[in-house]
Motif scaffolding. Sequence first.
Motif, PDB file in Angstrom:
ATOM      1  N   SER A  39     -26.946 -13.469 -29.621  1.00 41.35           N
ATOM      2  CA  SER A  39     -26.333 -12.474 -29.832  1.00 41.35           C
ATOM      3  C   SER A  39     -25.727 -12.176 -28.431  1.00 41.35           C
ATOM      4  N   PHE A  40     -24.393 -11.404 -28.122  1.00 41.13           N
ATOM      5  CA  PHE A  40     -23.817 -11.335 -26.865  1.00 41.13           C
ATOM      6  C   PHE A  40     -22.708 -10.140 -26.972  1.00 41.13           C
ATOM      7  N   GLY A  41     -22.633  -9.389 -25.766  1.00 42.58           N
ATOM      8  CA  GLY A  41     -21.592  -8.712 -25.467  1.00 42.58           C
ATOM      9  C   GLY A  41     -20.795  -9.448 -24.623  1.00 42.58           C
ATOM     10  N   LEU A  42     -19.597  -8.724 -24.205  1.00 38.51           N
ATOM     11  CA  LEU A  42     -18.564  -8.999 -23.191  1.00 38.51           C
ATOM     12  C   LEU A  42     -18.367  -8.235 -22.169  1.00 38.51           C
ATOM     13  N   LEU A  43     -18.394  -8.940 -20.903  1.00 36.26           N
ATOM     14  CA  LEU A  43     -18.079  -8.184 -19.854  1.00 36.26           C
ATOM     15  C   LEU A  43     -16.827  -8.820 -18.920  1.00 36.26           C
TER      16      LEU A  43
END
Length: 192
Positions: free
Chosen positions: A22-26
Amino acid sequence: MQFINVASLLALASYVVADSESFGLLVIRSGSAYQNSGITKDGDILAVGGSDYVEGVIDDEGHFKVGDKYVSSNNGKFIVGDSKDSDFAIKDGYLTFHDSQGFTISDSTSRLSLPVGDDTTYALKAISKEGQSVSDFSPSGKKSDDKPASNNTSNTSSSIVPPIYTQTDNGAAGMAKIGLGAGLAAVAALLI
């Protein structure tokens, strides 16, 4: 005592489907106004800023899944809904779409889209809740007949945006205020 046939286990293992972490984006682009900003949703369109950070996984068929919805490209914009595009991956810690790490951000709407012509491109670092870069992920279950969305009007060349890590005024301090922001802020601080 029963023994399980090794060939049977290997055949079964080939059907196991795995998703990415699971990841978010920067956003990464040194010196830009968007450096170290997180990707959020503006209605059903991916954008920069806001307080509802996008968090998702890439499934084994290359779909970018956000909750129970999917990300697809519609006329170059990234929409979260029921449609699916199946060419997402994580390479060198960055989100890719059709093997490209380059994305654009509209200065007027802050919406994320695909590059067209000489648009300025940005890289999107895939970051875990703990603020770490997630492992690379290439979908193994992608079907050979999967093709880019027909309404994609952008250039999907495989140009790579080299990451250059610096801190700008809108960096980690602004990100620490929101959702996945704690993890993203931690990574932004490491990039300084």
